[in-house]
Design a protein around this motif. Structure first.
Motif, PDB file in Angstrom:
ATOM      1  N   GLY A 141       0.781  -1.232   0.000  1.00 24.32           N
ATOM      2  CA  GLY A 141       0.000   0.000   0.000  1.00 24.32           C
ATOM      3  C   GLY A 141       0.810   1.277   0.000  1.00 24.32           C
ATOM      4  O   GLY A 141       0.258   2.354   0.211  1.00 24.32           O
ATOM      5  N   ARG A 142       2.095   1.205  -0.246  1.00 26.28           N
ATOM      6  CA  ARG A 142       2.963   2.391  -0.242  1.00 26.28           C
ATOM      7  C   ARG A 142       3.461   2.745  -1.643  1.00 26.28           C
ATOM      8  O   ARG A 142       4.302   3.631  -1.785  1.00 26.28           O
ATOM      9  N   GLY A 143       3.009   2.015  -2.661  1.00 26.29           N
ATOM     10  CA  GLY A 143       3.476   2.253  -4.018  1.00 26.29           C
ATOM     11  C   GLY A 143       4.813   1.615  -4.330  1.00 26.29           C
ATOM     12  O   GLY A 143       5.387   1.841  -5.397  1.00 26.29           O
ATOM     13  N   LEU A 144       5.318   0.801  -3.409  1.00 29.35           N
ATOM     14  CA  LEU A 144       6.628   0.180  -3.608  1.00 29.35           C
ATOM     15  C   LEU A 144       6.592  -0.943  -4.638  1.00 29.35           C
ATOM     16  O   LEU A 144       7.608  -1.261  -5.244  1.00 29.35           O
ATOM     17  N   GLY A 145       5.431  -1.549  -4.852  1.00 30.16           N
ATOM     18  CA  GLY A 145       5.313  -2.614  -5.842  1.00 30.16           C
ATOM     19  C   GLY A 145       5.620  -2.126  -7.247  1.00 30.16           C
ATOM     20  O   GLY A 145       6.229  -2.842  -8.046  1.00 30.16           O
ATOM     21  N   LYS A 146       5.222  -0.898  -7.556  1.00 30.22           N
ATOM     22  CA  LYS A 146       5.510  -0.316  -8.876  1.00 30.22           C
ATOM     23  C   LYS A 146       7.012  -0.191  -9.078  1.00 30.22           C
ATOM     24  O   LYS A 146       7.547  -0.509 -10.139  1.00 30.22           O
ATOM     25  N   HIS A 147       7.676   0.296  -8.047  1.00 27.60           N
ATOM     26  CA  HIS A 147       9.129   0.479  -8.093  1.00 27.60           C
ATOM     27  C   HIS A 147       9.829  -0.875  -8.233  1.00 27.60           C
ATOM     28  O   HIS A 147      10.721  -1.038  -9.076  1.00 27.60           O
ATOM     29  N   LEU A 148       9.408  -1.849  -7.418  1.00 31.06           N
ATOM     30  CA  LEU A 148      10.045  -3.162  -7.453  1.00 31.06           C
ATOM     31  C   LEU A 148       9.840  -3.835  -8.807  1.00 31.06           C
ATOM     32  O   LEU A 148      10.773  -4.415  -9.358  1.00 31.06           O
ATOM     33  N   LEU A 149       8.638  -3.720  -9.366  1.00 27.11           N
ATOM     34  CA  LEU A 149       8.382  -4.326 -10.675  1.00 27.11           C
ATOM     35  C   LEU A 149       9.187  -3.631 -11.768  1.00 27.11           C
ATOM     36  O   LEU A 149       9.717  -4.292 -12.663  1.00 27.11           O
ATOM     37  N   THR A 150       9.300  -2.326 -11.691  1.00 26.71           N
ATOM     38  CA  THR A 150      10.140  -1.590 -12.642  1.00 26.71           C
ATOM     39  C   THR A 150      11.575  -2.109 -12.583  1.00 26.71           C
ATOM     40  O   THR A 150      12.192  -2.399 -13.615  1.00 26.71           O
ATOM     41  N   CYS A 151      12.101  -2.264 -11.374  1.00 25.52           N
ATOM     42  CA  CYS A 151      13.471  -2.765 -11.207  1.00 25.52           C
ATOM     43  C   CYS A 151      13.607  -4.191 -11.728  1.00 25.52           C
ATOM     44  O   CYS A 151      14.621  -4.527 -12.362  1.00 25.52           O
ATOM     45  N   ALA A 152      12.619  -5.030 -11.481  1.00 27.12           N
ATOM     46  CA  ALA A 152      12.669  -6.425 -11.943  1.00 27.12           C
ATOM     47  C   ALA A 152      12.709  -6.478 -13.467  1.00 27.12           C
ATOM     48  O   ALA A 152      13.515  -7.200 -14.052  1.00 27.12           O
ATOM     49  N   ALA A 153      11.837  -5.720 -14.105  1.00 24.08           N
ATOM     50  CA  ALA A 153      11.806  -5.722 -15.576  1.00 24.08           C
ATOM     51  C   ALA A 153      13.102  -5.147 -16.142  1.00 24.08           C
ATOM     52  O   ALA A 153      13.683  -5.702 -17.083  1.00 24.08           O
ATOM     53  N   GLU A 154      13.574  -4.040 -15.576  1.00 19.63           N
ATOM     54  CA  GLU A 154      14.830  -3.451 -16.051  1.00 19.63           C
ATOM     55  C   GLU A 154      15.994  -4.427 -15.905  1.00 19.63           C
ATOM     56  O   GLU A 154      16.832  -4.546 -16.805  1.00 19.63           O
TER      57      GLU A 154
END
Length: 172
Positions: free
Chosen positions: A116-129
């Motif tokens: 619920g902190r928006g960290l999933g977006k960041h983590l998924l971005t890093c995973a894909a990159e």
């Protein structure tokens, strides 16, 4: 015959065919960082798997012994990445290079206290990159209706496109 403890689950496979399709989203929290986990202990890996997957029926790897976990993590096609928020582990992802040149985001998620902190977006971005950096010709993953309700919308918002669905039954 379906009993009250059996449910139908839909699994959705999603993919990205080019790094240009990634719609990155980042956390602006300076305490957040993602690093590769080298020499992860089986107990810590088990902790991540159990805590991240607790509410989503992650059970496949629960019976794995320490030896099985260690052997899995020593495979050259597997890499493990941790998201840290300050000194705390907030989540992780596991990448698996496939024989066809694709990279699967095999496991991905946040520990419950970081949801619920928006960290999933960041983590998924890093995973894909990271998957693209590792030379993927395609990046893919799957989710299911047992996962967090935010998972599929996050995958789609980052640019992943569904390409296959399957329905199966799970005993809860």
């Amino acid at each position: 015959m379906t009993t009250s403890s059996t449910i139908e689950v839909t699994r959705t496979y999603l993919q990205m065919r080019s790094s240009a399709e990634l719609k990155a989203a980042r956390s602006d929290d300076p305490r957040v960082r993602v690093e590769q986990a080298h020499d992860c202990s089986p107990s810590f890996y088990r902790h991540l798997y159990v805590e991240v997957g607790r509410n989503y029926h992650w059970i496949d790897r629960l019976p794995w012994t320490d030896e099985q976990i260690a052997a899995h993590l020593q495979q050259p096609e597997i890499t493990l990445w941790l998201m840290r928020c300050g000194d705390a582990t907030a989540g992780y992802f596991e990448l698996r290079r496939c024989e066809d040149g694709s990279v699967e985001i095999a496991y991905f998620g946040l520990l419950p206290e970081f949801l619920g902190r928006g960290l999933g977006k960041h983590l998924l971005t890093c995973a894909a990159e990271q998957a693209w950096t590792d030379g993927a010709n395609r990046v893919w993953l799957h989710t299911c209706t047992l996962d967090d309700p935010a998972a599929l919308p996050n995958y789609r918002a980052r640019g992943f496109i569904p390409y296959q669905e399957e329905i199966y039954k799970v005993d809860l």
